[in-house]
Design an enzyme around this catalytic site. Structure first.
Site, PDB file in Angstrom:
ATOM      1  N   GLY A 194       9.764  -2.084   0.119  1.00 32.48           N
ATOM      2  CA  GLY A 194      10.872  -2.137   1.063  1.00 32.48           C
ATOM      3  C   GLY A 194      10.416  -2.062   2.514  1.00 32.48           C
ATOM      4  O   GLY A 194      11.170  -2.372   3.426  1.00 32.48           O
TER       5      GLY A 194
ATOM      6  N   LYS B 138       0.816  -1.210   0.000  1.00 33.10           N
ATOM      7  CA  LYS B 138       0.000   0.000   0.000  1.00 33.10           C
ATOM      8  C   LYS B 138       0.849   1.259   0.000  1.00 33.10           C
ATOM      9  O   LYS B 138       0.389   2.336  -0.351  1.00 33.10           O
ATOM     10  CB  LYS B 138      -0.938   0.009   1.206  1.00 33.10           C
ATOM     11  CG  LYS B 138      -0.216   0.075   2.540  1.00 33.10           C
ATOM     12  CD  LYS B 138      -1.212   0.123   3.699  1.00 33.10           C
ATOM     13  CE  LYS B 138      -0.428   0.057   5.019  1.00 33.10           C
ATOM     14  NZ  LYS B 138      -1.263  -0.160   6.173  1.00 33.10           N
TER      15      LYS B 138
ATOM     16  N   VAL C 119       8.034   6.020  33.236  1.00 29.82           N
ATOM     17  CA  VAL C 119       7.492   7.314  32.818  1.00 29.82           C
ATOM     18  C   VAL C 119       6.026   7.405  33.222  1.00 29.82           C
ATOM     19  O   VAL C 119       5.242   6.487  32.968  1.00 29.82           O
ATOM     20  CB  VAL C 119       7.639   7.488  31.290  1.00 29.82           C
ATOM     21  CG1 VAL C 119       6.878   8.718  30.827  1.00 29.82           C
ATOM     22  CG2 VAL C 119       9.101   7.570  30.905  1.00 29.82           C
TER      23      VAL C 119
ATOM     24  N   VAL D  50      17.158  -1.391  21.013  1.00 31.90           N
ATOM     25  CA  VAL D  50      18.111  -1.141  19.932  1.00 31.90           C
ATOM     26  C   VAL D  50      17.810   0.181  19.228  1.00 31.90           C
ATOM     27  O   VAL D  50      18.703   0.998  19.005  1.00 31.90           O
ATOM     28  CB  VAL D  50      18.086  -2.312  18.916  1.00 31.90           C
ATOM     29  CG1 VAL D  50      18.971  -1.990  17.727  1.00 31.90           C
ATOM     30  CG2 VAL D  50      18.546  -3.601  19.589  1.00 31.90           C
TER      31      VAL D  50
ATOM     32  N   ALA E  83      14.967  -7.572  10.180  1.00 23.84           N
ATOM     33  CA  ALA E  83      14.808  -7.675   8.731  1.00 23.84           C
ATOM     34  C   ALA E  83      15.348  -9.002   8.196  1.00 23.84           C
ATOM     35  O   ALA E  83      14.731  -9.626   7.329  1.00 23.84           O
ATOM     36  CB  ALA E  83      15.520  -6.506   8.057  1.00 23.84           C
TER      37      ALA E  83
ATOM     38  N   GLU F 107      14.549   3.974  30.691  1.00 22.06           N
ATOM     39  CA  GLU F 107      14.232   2.565  30.420  1.00 22.06           C
ATOM     40  C   GLU F 107      13.562   1.964  31.654  1.00 22.06           C
ATOM     41  O   GLU F 107      14.023   2.145  32.772  1.00 22.06           O
ATOM     42  CB  GLU F 107      15.526   1.794  30.078  1.00 22.06           C
ATOM     43  CG  GLU F 107      15.415   0.289  30.057  1.00 22.06           C
ATOM     44  CD  GLU F 107      14.408  -0.234  29.043  1.00 22.06           C
ATOM     45  OE1 GLU F 107      14.516   0.118  27.850  1.00 22.06           O
ATOM     46  OE2 GLU F 107      13.489  -0.992  29.446  1.00 22.06           O
TER      47      GLU F 107
ATOM     48  N   SER G 235      10.231   4.873  21.946  1.00 26.74           N
ATOM     49  CA  SER G 235      10.678   3.657  21.240  1.00 26.74           C
ATOM     50  C   SER G 235      10.522   2.481  22.186  1.00 26.74           C
ATOM     51  O   SER G 235      11.477   1.962  22.736  1.00 26.74           O
ATOM     52  CB  SER G 235      12.128   3.820  20.764  1.00 26.74           C
ATOM     53  OG  SER G 235      12.968   4.250  21.821  1.00 26.74           O
TER      54      SER G 235
ATOM     55  N   HIS H 298      46.357 -11.311   9.024  1.00 28.55           N
ATOM     56  CA  HIS H 298      46.933 -10.320   9.915  1.00 28.55           C
ATOM     57  C   HIS H 298      47.312  -9.089   9.098  1.00 28.55           C
ATOM     58  O   HIS H 298      47.848  -9.241   8.003  1.00 28.55           O
ATOM     59  CB  HIS H 298      48.184 -10.891  10.585  1.00 28.55           C
ATOM     60  CG  HIS H 298      48.852  -9.927  11.520  1.00 28.55           C
ATOM     61  ND1 HIS H 298      48.360  -9.659  12.772  1.00 28.55           N
ATOM     62  CD2 HIS H 298      49.956  -9.150  11.379  1.00 28.55           C
ATOM     63  CE1 HIS H 298      49.144  -8.774  13.362  1.00 28.55           C
ATOM     64  NE2 HIS H 298      50.122  -8.444  12.537  1.00 28.55           N
TER      65      HIS H 298
END
Ligand SMILES: Cc1cc2nc3c(=O)[nH]c(=O)nc-3n(C[C@H](O)[C@H](O)[C@H](O)COP(=O)(O)OP(=O)(O)OC[C@H]3O[C@@H](n4cnc5c(N)ncnc54)[C@H](O)[C@@H]3O)c2cc1C
Ligand SMILES: Cc1cc2nc3c(=O)[nH]c(=O)nc-3n(C[C@H](O)[C@H](O)[C@H](O)COP(=O)(O)OP(=O)(O)OC[C@H]3O[C@@H](n4cnc5c(N)ncnc54)[C@H](O)[C@@H]3O)c2cc1C
Lengths: 462, 59, 462
Positions: free
Chosen positions: A41, A37, A238, A184, A316, A204, A269, A440
């Site tokens: 991606g 829609k 919060v 993340v 993903a 958090e 988030s 190396h």
């Protein structure tokens, strides 16, 4: 061999789950359609993985220039042009979206631009600009993804309270930013915005940041963010967000007392919610997502669900891997998905990446474990590169040398972890990882050295 | 079918060895499908479900 | 259980072969001594791998800043302070040399500072500042390494004609530099010096640069160096070097005619010669090095040779791996070295790295091969990173899907190749590499995607 239906497979949703499933289905010889829609991606390309990494790279370049003196390079008047930074991100996204369009065409997938609705497992209605279209299909792959979850915090509807969607369209850096939720996504925005000059506070609720990650790795990341200037509260709840004269005030409980922190913006988030629009009618979803078996099939035969809508792990690469499995099963190929060996990455500085279980979890599950840690400060390449923070940790069981987890914090961690993924996929032993001759001087030597340390044979570290 | 290496040792991944011990399976009976012809965890789990394994278990 | 001799093992030479051998020998419980006449760490640490990579990183930072505008970051007056660039290199080397000293101490290796000479397989004479010392040993590990090879070019003794040794001590960038020999060392200096502003010309005798590498990979690197401004002649033979008023003139034959190119400096990088000082008396060396078996043992029982003096492949990780094998055999552990799976890296921009055999070699050796190539321009991470040049190529045999070679040119190639090393070490198939779930978005996905392409199942590329 379609015939009775318009398509053999229809994929609903064009994110990294859906478009990959559609390409693979077409490759398997199935007549395939994809319904999207919005922009091809999905979240990943338009509002997730890619735009964040484009902005983060600009932040990294900015950081590199600011410390260029260490490398013997001088520059003056170093400034970030946030309009240009966001415009670069938009260009990259646009280029990639165009690329996916081309891939779908090349694979002969019919793409419908519109909102799809599953009337039955074999019937879909597509609402397009020019009206409603009906198509029929033998099999259906649901890949409708997820959207930011907004918890019911009073005042969350104030202007300036944003989710990752809006944060990626800000076009500027706020003077101060309060981030509710230190997952993340929250951490990546914290690093980026702080680097570009915002004063960032993370609040958090859980007792620690990233509880699923190895504690020592998280400690390095948190320590580094704090050194960069980010303020972090864990175990903090919060209560509300309110408007002040010039900003937003976030009230939170911490150590038994009420506190307030101000921010020009507040980024919420706190997770993502599965997106059931278009598939409610099928009666296959539960509160958090659509249950599937290891073939990615729902309780309705021939109906598959993949990606954020089906998976506990919302990533993903999980969506894409599941998309391939679903497509192959739709083509009767008997494919299986397992979430045993799934890497996780955080594109902060230092980068964080891991695969498998943490040291603490390994201790709990296995009687006897071996751990090898190699710090980047003992790596010649990390020294030459100018970034010696962090380490590689290899966790394995003591009896057979089975590699249980690889945990990395430091330069290029997100690229280095793939060797750990392959090691675990192939069920390599500690010895095999340690004896593979790594070039190396490279950062990837640190995996080999960590294996040496775990075997009690550390060369450049004990 | 057994995955016997050059030195007469059974070639099996650590995870395969663990599961074999947990499930009391004799690795010498398990057909390998892993890299370089070694037994991996999946082989042991598949073997456990196979009729041959059940027959051996009964004996 | 020494007793009859002073030591159970003496290691002659403290480079990445020798010091690693000494540490491992001590870990195996042997009473061990190491003799080094110069600075611990050998060529690699003092005049090779590490100092070059430190300078190259400064070049990379300089390059990043110069294109910072692409990332939305502005800076003015960008200059490189070559004194500071070289000083940083010196600091890093010094830190690492100190680290090795500490490691040898921690492992209880006796270190002798002086020039060693093997009188017999069990007797060594060490010339130190304060006189000559004799020590006896049960076993001997020779790790005397190599030095730059200077071909007999007339005029090579002119001041300003240098080897990599002197190039690393220049402390400045010449206006122009002619590099004789386009091997790995020559290419790395070419990229670095050109980036810092020198006008660089490479003259290579062979018909192509890096004949052992995959041709397509070399083409990308060569194309990129040329775009940066480096002039490259292959099939060109240097006749002589002479002094002009202000510079050096290199005369070379190219396409049947004589040409001359001027340079403030001429860098001769035409290979390295094994260093036999101290071991001539043993009668075990041939013209190019000391022959050894797969236990790294010479024709004299109990005498081992490792690293540049013993190996056709002159690389630090080979020296270290051989050092571990020799030490373990000295401790009667029956260890073997194989040079089947040895990665090679070039730290230019783009970086180059590979393991296994090239496409051309694979075609010759195997009837039927599969090749999968994935370009970084199709990688979301490479786009976000801002570096899309190059590709990953996976070469495998068509019958079993055995991975024969992994060839990378592009961002972080030198870190990415380790996954290929592990894959080949574990005899992974193409399918296993392709099915391992690589994190998104990363550069390492390109390995997985290349495997998909080789399987005819490319998702993001065909
Ligand atoms: C800020 C941010 C950063 C992230 N970073 C990373 C990262 O670095 N690495 C990583 O692995 N993951 C990352 N993620 C997570 C990742 O984006 C998701 O896991 C992934 O996009 C899920 O893919 P999906 O195909 O399941 O769903 P989505 O990507 O959400 O795609 C679903 C698509 O379906 C469409 N759709 C939904 N319903 C309909 C309908 N009825 N009709 C038509 N179309 C419909 C939507 O428009 C959307 O395009 C990030 C997420 C966010 C928000
Ligand atoms: C410019 C340059 C860049 C390079 N870059 C890389 C790279 O990126 N990666 C890579 O893998 N390789 C690289 N190499 C190659 C690498 O440096 C060598 O392969 C490696 O150092 C060989 O290790 P070694 O221990 O065999 O010998 P060396 O490192 O040469 O060490 C030998 C040591 O023995 C000592 N010694 C010799 N004779 C005596 C004696 N009689 N008594 C006491 N001491 C003695 C010497 O002083 C020296 O310290 C590079 C080389 C150069 C020149």
């Amino acid at each position: 061999a379609a015939g009775k239906t318009d398509y053999q497979v229809v994929v609903l949703g064009g994110g990294p789950g859906g478009y990959v499933a559609a390409i693979r289905a077409a490759q398997c010889g199935l007549k395939t359609a994809l319904i999207e829609k919005d922009s091809l991606g999905g979240t990943c390309l338009n509002r997730g993985c890619i735009p964040t990494k484009a902005l983060l790279r600009s932040a990294e370049v900015y950081e590199t220039i600011k410390k260029a003196g260490e490398f013997g390079i001088a520059a003056s008047n170093v400034t970030s042009d946030m309009k240009a930074v966001f415009a670069r991100k938009d260009r990259i996204v646009k280029g990639l979206v165009g690329g996916i369009k081309g891939l779908l065409q090349a694979n002969k997938v019919d793409v419908f631009n519109g909102e799809g609705k599953a009337i039955s497992p074999n019937q879909l209605e597509i609402t397009q600009k020019d009206g409603v279209k009906k198509i029929s299909t033998e099999k259906l792959i649901i890949a409708t993804g997820s959207t930011p979850f907004m918890p019911p915090i009073p005042g969350a509807d104030n202007p300036g309270v944003i989710t990752s969607n809006e944060a990626l369209e800000l076009g500027k850096v706020p003077q101060s930013l309060v981030i509710i939720g230190g997952g993340v996504i929250g951490l990546e925005f914290a690093y980026m915005m702080q680097t570009f000059g915002a004063r960032v506070t993370i609040i958090e609720m859980l007792p620690r940041i990233l509880p699923m990650a190895d504690k020592e790795v998280v400690d390095v990341l948190v320590g580094s963010l704090k050194k960069q200037g980010v303020t972090i509260f864990t175990n903090a709840k919060v209560n509300k967000i309110s408007k002040t004269a010039s900003a937003l005030a976030v009230e939170y409980e911490f150590e038994g007392a009420l506190h307030t922190v101000e921010g020009e913006n507040v980024l919420v988030s706190t997770g993502r919610a599965a997106n059931f629009t278009g598939i409610e009618g099928l009666g296959i979803h539960e509160k958090k997502g659509i249950p599937v078996n290891e073939k990615m099939e729902t309780k309705l035969p021939g109906v598959y669900a993949i990606g954020d809508i089906a998976s506990k792990i919302q990533l993903a690469h999980v969506a894409s891997a599941q998309g391939i499995v679903a497509a192959e099963n739709a083509a009767d190929m008997n494919s299986h998905y397992s979430d045993k060996i799934i890497p996780s990455c955080i594109y902060t500085s230092p980068e964080v990446a891991w695969v498998g279980i943490s040291e603490a979890e390994a201790k709990e599950k296995y009687q006897d474990i071996k751990v090898g840690k190699f710090p980047f400060k003992a790596s010649g390449k990390a020294m030459a590169y100018g970034d010696t923070e962090g380490f590689v940790k290899v966790v394995c069981d003591a009896k057979y040398g089975e590699i249980l987890g690889v945990h990395i914090v430091g330069p290029h961690a997100t690229d280095l972890v793939s060797e750990g993924v392959l090691a675990q996929s192939l069920e390599a032993t500690l010895e095999e990882l340690g004896h593979a001759i790594h070039p190396h001087p490279t950062l990837s030597e640190a995996l080999m050295e960590a294996a040496h340390v775990a075997m009690g044979q550390g060369i450049h570290w004990k | 079918t057994a995955a016997i290496g050059a030195e007469g040792k059974i070639k099996a991944s650590p995870a395969a060895k663990r599961v074999a011990r947990e499930e009391h399976i004799d690795l010498r009976q398990v057909p390998p499908t892993g890299p370089g012809g070694r037994i991996i965890e999946k082989d042991v789990r598949n073997f456990k479900a196979s009729p041959l394994a059940q027959k051996i278990a009964q004996d």
